[in-house]
Design a protein around this motif. Structure first.
Motif, PDB file in Angstrom:
ATOM      1  N   UNK A  67       0.734  -1.239   0.037  1.00  0.00           N
ATOM      2  CA  UNK A  67      -0.021  -0.025  -0.016  1.00  0.00           C
ATOM      3  C   UNK A  67       1.060   1.272  -0.062  1.00  0.00           C
ATOM      4  N   UNK A  68       1.823   1.449   1.024  1.00  0.00           N
ATOM      5  CA  UNK A  68       2.805   2.579   0.966  1.00  0.00           C
ATOM      6  C   UNK A  68       3.660   2.688  -0.332  1.00  0.00           C
ATOM      7  N   UNK A  69       4.091   1.607  -0.640  1.00  0.00           N
ATOM      8  CA  UNK A  69       4.952   1.509  -1.928  1.00  0.00           C
ATOM      9  C   UNK A  69       4.176   2.126  -3.106  1.00  0.00           C
ATOM     10  N   UNK A  70       3.064   1.474  -3.532  1.00  0.00           N
ATOM     11  CA  UNK A  70       1.931   2.034  -4.741  1.00  0.00           C
ATOM     12  C   UNK A  70       1.759   3.476  -4.442  1.00  0.00           C
ATOM     13  N   UNK A  71       1.261   3.853  -3.257  1.00  0.00           N
ATOM     14  CA  UNK A  71       0.770   4.909  -2.967  1.00  0.00           C
ATOM     15  C   UNK A  71       1.910   6.223  -3.193  1.00  0.00           C
ATOM     16  N   UNK A 223       9.706  -0.913   3.740  1.00  0.00           N
ATOM     17  CA  UNK A 223       9.829  -2.033   4.270  1.00  0.00           C
ATOM     18  C   UNK A 223      10.367  -2.157   5.460  1.00  0.00           C
ATOM     19  N   UNK A 224      11.824  -1.364   5.721  1.00  0.00           N
ATOM     20  CA  UNK A 224      12.442  -1.301   6.857  1.00  0.00           C
ATOM     21  C   UNK A 224      11.831  -0.501   7.876  1.00  0.00           C
ATOM     22  N   UNK A 225      11.256   0.564   7.547  1.00  0.00           N
ATOM     23  CA  UNK A 225      10.422   1.553   8.504  1.00  0.00           C
ATOM     24  C   UNK A 225       9.371   0.648   9.108  1.00  0.00           C
ATOM     25  N   UNK A 226       8.348   0.005   8.366  1.00  0.00           N
ATOM     26  CA  UNK A 226       7.601  -0.850   8.722  1.00  0.00           C
ATOM     27  C   UNK A 226       7.865  -1.917   9.423  1.00  0.00           C
ATOM     28  N   UNK A 231       7.824  -6.919  16.155  1.00  0.00           N
ATOM     29  CA  UNK A 231       8.949  -7.424  17.218  1.00  0.00           C
ATOM     30  C   UNK A 231       9.793  -8.288  16.445  1.00  0.00           C
ATOM     31  N   UNK A 232       9.036  -9.207  15.730  1.00  0.00           N
ATOM     32  CA  UNK A 232       9.377 -10.250  14.917  1.00  0.00           C
ATOM     33  C   UNK A 232      10.628  -9.981  14.099  1.00  0.00           C
ATOM     34  N   UNK A 233      10.449  -8.852  13.312  1.00  0.00           N
ATOM     35  CA  UNK A 233      11.458  -8.232  12.543  1.00  0.00           C
ATOM     36  C   UNK A 233      12.440  -7.180  12.881  1.00  0.00           C
TER      37      UNK A 233
END
Length: 747
Positions: A67-71, A223-226, A231-233
Motif C-alpha cells: 500500500x505504501x510503495x504503491x501510494x 519495508x525497513x520502517x514498517x 517485534x519479530x522483524x
C-alpha cells in the motif's frame, strides 16, 4: 557469584555500523523464538492468539509495504509529470494541471495539433504574449534551462544537507544490505522522505536518468520502517532481510507495472537469501503495490506505466537476425557504459571533483538542458520518448515518426500496410540519431552523481532509439525490395510486414540486459509492459545475446561494478572460485605474524579483557581452554563483550578490574574477600564454524556464501590455529583475480 545475564541485556546480539550480520546466529535465534511461541500456544488461549498473530504478521507487513510503495509511486509519477511540463509552460485554468490534463476537455484540440490548446500557455506567451519568432524561442529556451537548473539544484542540495544516502539508484547498496551488511540510516525515514522529493526533482530536471531503480530503494525504505512495528522483524536482522527482498519486488512492480517481473527481479538480481516463503510474500507485496498504483491511475489511461503498448502483427523467423543484431548492440553498449561510467566514478572518488557535488550536478544539468531543448526527442521526458518509440503507427497518429506517404490508402483489416517514408520520418531519423549519441554520452556522466538516478529508463531509451532506427530501415527495405528472396516468401506488397515499434522494444530489452545482465526477469518485465506473449522469443533472443556479448567483454553488471568500486563486502554467488589454495594460505595470523589474539575461559580478569579490546580492532575473539592447549571453547563478539562488561559494572555490585571473567558452565568456589566473578557464558557462541588448515579454499568460499558466515575458525588436530573473516575471503578472491585486495574496505 551472580549470573546477571539471565536477563537479556539491551544491545547484546546487535551489530555495529558497516559490519556483516551472522546469518547462522540470526536464523538460530528465530528458530528458538518460534519454538518457544509454539510450545506456549498449547498452554492458554491468549498464547494461541499470540501464536496466530505472529504467523499472520508477515502477511500484514507485506500488505502495508504494498500500500505504501504503491501510494508513493503514484505520488512520484503524478508530481514528476506535472513538473516536467512546468519547464515548457503552465495551465491557466489551474496551475496543478499538467499539459495533457489541461487540454483534455478543450474543443479546439485536434489530432494534428494535439499540443495546441488555448488553456495551455508557453512561457513566451505568458512573458511576451507571443509564441512566434526568434525572441519567443529564446524565452522558451531560457525558461527551460532555468527550470532544469532550479530542479537539479534543489535535488542535490536536499540530498547533501538532509540525506546523503538518498543519492544514486540504491540497488548496489540494497544488494549488499540483503547479503547481510549493515549500513545504518540507508533505509531510514529521512532517506525515504528526501529520496521521494528529490527523485521527482531529478526526473523533472530533464537529466538522463530514470525513477525505476530509486523506486526499489524507496520501497525498501518503506519495508525497513514498517519492520519496526513488528517485534519479530525489528529484533532479527535475517528476518528483516526477507522483508526487504519482498519490498524490492514491490518496488519493481510499481516502477514497471510488472508484479511477476518484480518478484523475478528480486530473485535474480538483488536477493541473497530467498526461501520459498519469501517468494510467496514477494508475490503478495508486488500484487498489492500494483493494485494500489492502478487505483491511483497516475497516467489517466488505466495503465501502470507511460509506455504501455500493444502490437498485433506477428513476427517472422527471418526477423530474428535483426533482433540478434540489436542484442549484440545492447551487449556492446552495456560493456562500454560500465567501463566508462566506473572510470568516471573512480575519478570522482579519487580527485577534487568529488568535493563539489552541487557544481557537478549543475554543470551536467546545464549541458543536458542546452543540448536537449532544440531537439524535440531530447526535450520530452525519457518515458514519453520510449512511449513514442514503442508506438505502432495508426491512422490517427500525428507524430513525425508516422509521417508516411499514401497514408490513408487503408489496407484490409485494421493494420496499415508498409508504406514509403515521408519527409517527417527522415527528419525524425536524423533527430533520433543525434538523440542516441547524446543519450549514450551524457548518461555516462549522470549515473552516480549525488542525486537519485536510475539507469533502467536511459538504457531502455538508448536501445529503443537504436531499435526504431533499425526497424524503420527494415520496413523501408521490405517495401522497396519485397521481391528479394528474404522477403518474398512472407511479405507481399501492400501487407503490414514489419513493426518498427517491436524493434524498439527488443532494442530496449537488449540494452537494459547489457547493462544489468538480467535475463529472465527482464524478458518478463518487457512482456508485462507490452502485453504481448507472442514476442517472448524475440525478447529472449535479444536479452540472451546481449548478456553473452557483454559477459565476453566484462564479467560484472553495473550494480556489481559499483559494489566493488565502493569496497562493500559482497560475496557474489554467481562467480566460481577455481584456484587451488588452502585455508592456511588465507587465515590470520600468517606464519611470521604475531600469535592470534584469544581469550581464556577462566583465567582472565576484567582488566585483561578490556586491555585486549582497547589494543585491537577485531570484531570478535576465539575463547580457548588455555593459551598452552589452544583447545577451542567458542567465539565471543567484541560488541557483546563491551556491552556486557559495562552493564555488569553498573548493575552487579563489587565487579572491579580484578574480577575474573568465566566463560564456563560452573565456576570453582572462590576464597573469601575476593571480588565477585563475572560469568559471561550466555554471550559465548558455543558452536562456531570451524575448518581444518588443509580445507581447500573453494569449499571455504562455498561455506561463506551458502551459510552467510562472518568468520570461520581454522584448527589443526583440534588446536586453534587462526581465523578467516569474510573480508579475508573477499581480499583473497580479489588477489586471485589480479585486482587490488585493499579495495575491500569493510568487514
Amino acid at each position: 557469584m551472580m549470573d546477571f545475564l539471565e536477563e537479556p541485556i539491551p544491545g547484546v546480539g546487535t551489530y555495529d555500523d558497516f559490519n556483516t550480520i551472522d546469518w547462522v546466529r540470526e536464523k538460530s535465534r528465530d528458530r528458538d523464538r518460534h519454538r518457544e511461541i509454539t510450545n506456549k500456544s498449547k498452554e492458554s488461549t491468549w498464547a494461541l492468539i499470540h501464536s496466530v498473530s505472529d504467523a499472520f504478521s508477515g502477511w500484514l507487513l507485506m500488505l502495508l509495504i504494498g500500500l505504501l510503495s504503491g501510494s508513493l509511486a503514484g505520488l512520484i509519477d503524478i508530481s514528476a509529470h506535472w513538473m516536467t511540463d512546468l519547464k515548457e509552460g503552465i495551465c491557466t485554468k489551474g496551475l496543478w494541471f499538467n499539459h495533457e490534463h489541461c487540454c483534455w476537455d478543450s474543443d479546439q484540440v485536434t489530432f494534428e495539433n494535439k499540443d495546441k490548446c488555448p488553456k495551455w500557455n508557453s512561457w513566451s506567451q505568458l512573458l511576451i504574449s507571443t509564441e512566434e519568432g526568434a525572441f519567443a524561442y529564446i524565452v522558451n529556451y531560457f525558461m527551460y534551462v532555468l527550470w532544469a537548473l532550479l530542479f537539479a539544484f534543489l535535488a542535490v542540495s536536499l540530498v547533501k544537507v538532509f540525506a546523503p544516502y538518498a543519492c544514486g539508484s540504491g540497488i548496489p547498496e540494497i544488494k549488499t544490505i540483503l547479503s547481510g551488511f549493515i549500513i545504518r540510516g540507508y533505509l531510514g525515514k529521512w532517506t525515504l522522505i528526501i529520496k521521494t522529493i528529490t527523485l521527482v526533482l531529478a526526473v523533472s530536471s530533464g537529466l538522463s536518468l530514470g525513477k525505476e531503480g530509486p523506486l526499489v530503494h524507496v520501497a525498501c525504505c518503506c519495508g525497513n520502517i514498517l519492520c519496526h512495528c513488528f517485534n519479530k522483524y525489528r529484533k532479527n536482522e535475517a528476518k528483516r532481510r526477507e522483508v526487504l527482498s519482498a519490498a524490492a519486488a514491490a518496488g519493481v512492480s510499481v516502477a514497471f507495472g510488472a508484479p511477476i517481473g518484480g518478484v523475478l527481479f528480486s530473485l535474480e538480481e538483488v536477493s541473497y537469501y530467498f526461501p520459498l516463503k519469501t517468494l510467496w510474500r514477494s508475490f503478495f507485496a508486488a500484487l498489492v503495490a500494483a493494485f494500489t498504483l492502478r487505483s491511483i491511475n497516475p497516467f489517466g489511461n488505466s495503465r501502470l506505466v507511460l509506455f504501455y503498448v500493444e502490437f498485433h502483427t506477428p513476427w517472422h523467423l527471418f526477423e530474428l537476425v535483426p533482433f540478434i543484431l540489436l542484442g549484440i548492440f545492447g551487449g556492446l553498449w552495456g560493456a562500454l557504459f560500465i567501463r566508462t561510467n566506473i572510470a568516471w566514478c573512480r575519478k570522482r572518488k579519487t580527485t577534487q571533483l568529488g568535493k563539489y557535488p552541487v557544481i557537478e550536478v549543475l554543470v551536467v544539468t546545464a549541458i543536458t538542458a542546452i543540448l536537449a531543448f532544440p531537439n524535440e526527442y531530447t526535450r520530452m521526458s525519457t518515458s514519453e520518448l520510449i512511449s513514442e518509440l514503442f508506438n505502432d503507427c495508426g491512422l490517427l497518429d500525428s507524430s513525425k515518426l508516422c509521417d508516411y506517404e499514401n497514408y490513408f490508402n487503408s489496407s484490409k483489416g485494421g493494420d496499415l500496410p508498409d508504406r514509403p517514408a515521408g519527409a517527417g520520418v527522415y527528419s525524425a531519423m536524423w533527430q533520433l540519431a543525434l538523440t542516441l549519441i547524446m543519450k549514450i554520452v551524457i548518461t555516462i556522466f549522470t549515473f552516480g552523481m549525488k542525486i537519485p538516478s536510475g539507469l533502467f529508463i536511459p538504457s531502455m531509451a538508448v536501445g529503443a532509439i537504436a531499435g526504431r532506427l533499425l526497424g524503420v530501415g527494415m520496413e523501408q527495405m521490405a517495401y522497396y525490395h519485397h521481391d528479394w528472396a528474404i522477403f518474398n516468401s512472407w511479405c507481399s506488397q501492400g501487407a503490414d510486414c514489419i513493426t518498427p515499434g517491436l524493434y524498439a522494444m527488443v532494442g530496449a530489452a537488449a540494452c537494459l540486459g547489457g547493462v544489468t545482465r538480467m535475463t529472465v526477469s527482464l524478458v518478463v518485465i518487457m512482456f508485462e509492459l507490452t502485453g504481448g506473449l507472442e514476442y517472448i522469443v524475440p525478447l529472449m533472443a535479444a536479452a540472451m545475446t546481449s548478456k553473452w556479448v557483454a559477459d565476453a567483454l566484462g564479467r560484472e553488471g553495473i550494480y556489481d561494478a559499483h559494489i566493488r568500486l565502493n569496497g562493500y563486502p559482497f560475496l557474489e554467488a554467481k562467480e566460481e572460485f577455481a584456484h587451488k589454495t588452502l585455508a592456511m594460505d588465507v587465515m590470520k595470523p600468517r606464519r611470521n605474524d604475531p600469535l592470534l589474539t584469544v581469550l581464556t575461559q577462566d583465567s582472565m580478569t576484567v582488566e585483561d579483557v578490556e586491555t585486549v579490546i582497547s589494543e585491537t580492532t577485531y570484531s570478535g575473539f576465539p575463547v580457548v581452554v588455555s593459551r598452552e592447549s589452544q583447545r577451542l571453547v567458542g567465539f565471543v563478539l567484541r560488541r557483546d563483550l563491551i556491552i556486557s562488561i559495562e552493564n555488569a559494572r553498573k548493575k552487579q555490585d563489587g565487579v572491579v578490574s580484578t574480577s575474573i571473567i568465566y566463560f564456563t558452565e560452573h565456576s570453582p568456589p572462590m576464597p573469601p574477600y575476593t571480588p565477585p566473578t563475572l560469568k559471561l557464558r550466555n554471550i559465548l557462541d558455543l558452536s562456531p564454524f570451524t575448518v581444518t588448515d588443509l580445507t581447500p579454499m573453494e569449499i571455504v568460499v562455498d561455506i561463506f556464501r551458502k551459510l552467510g558466515l562472518r568468520q570461520c575458525l581454522v584448527t589443526h588436530n583440534g588446536r586453534l590455529l587462526g581465523i578467516i573473516t569474510k573480508k579475508d575471503v573477499l581480499k583473497h578472491i580479489a588477489q586471485m583475480a589480479n585486482q587490488d585486495p585493499d579495495s575491500i574496505l569493510f568487514n
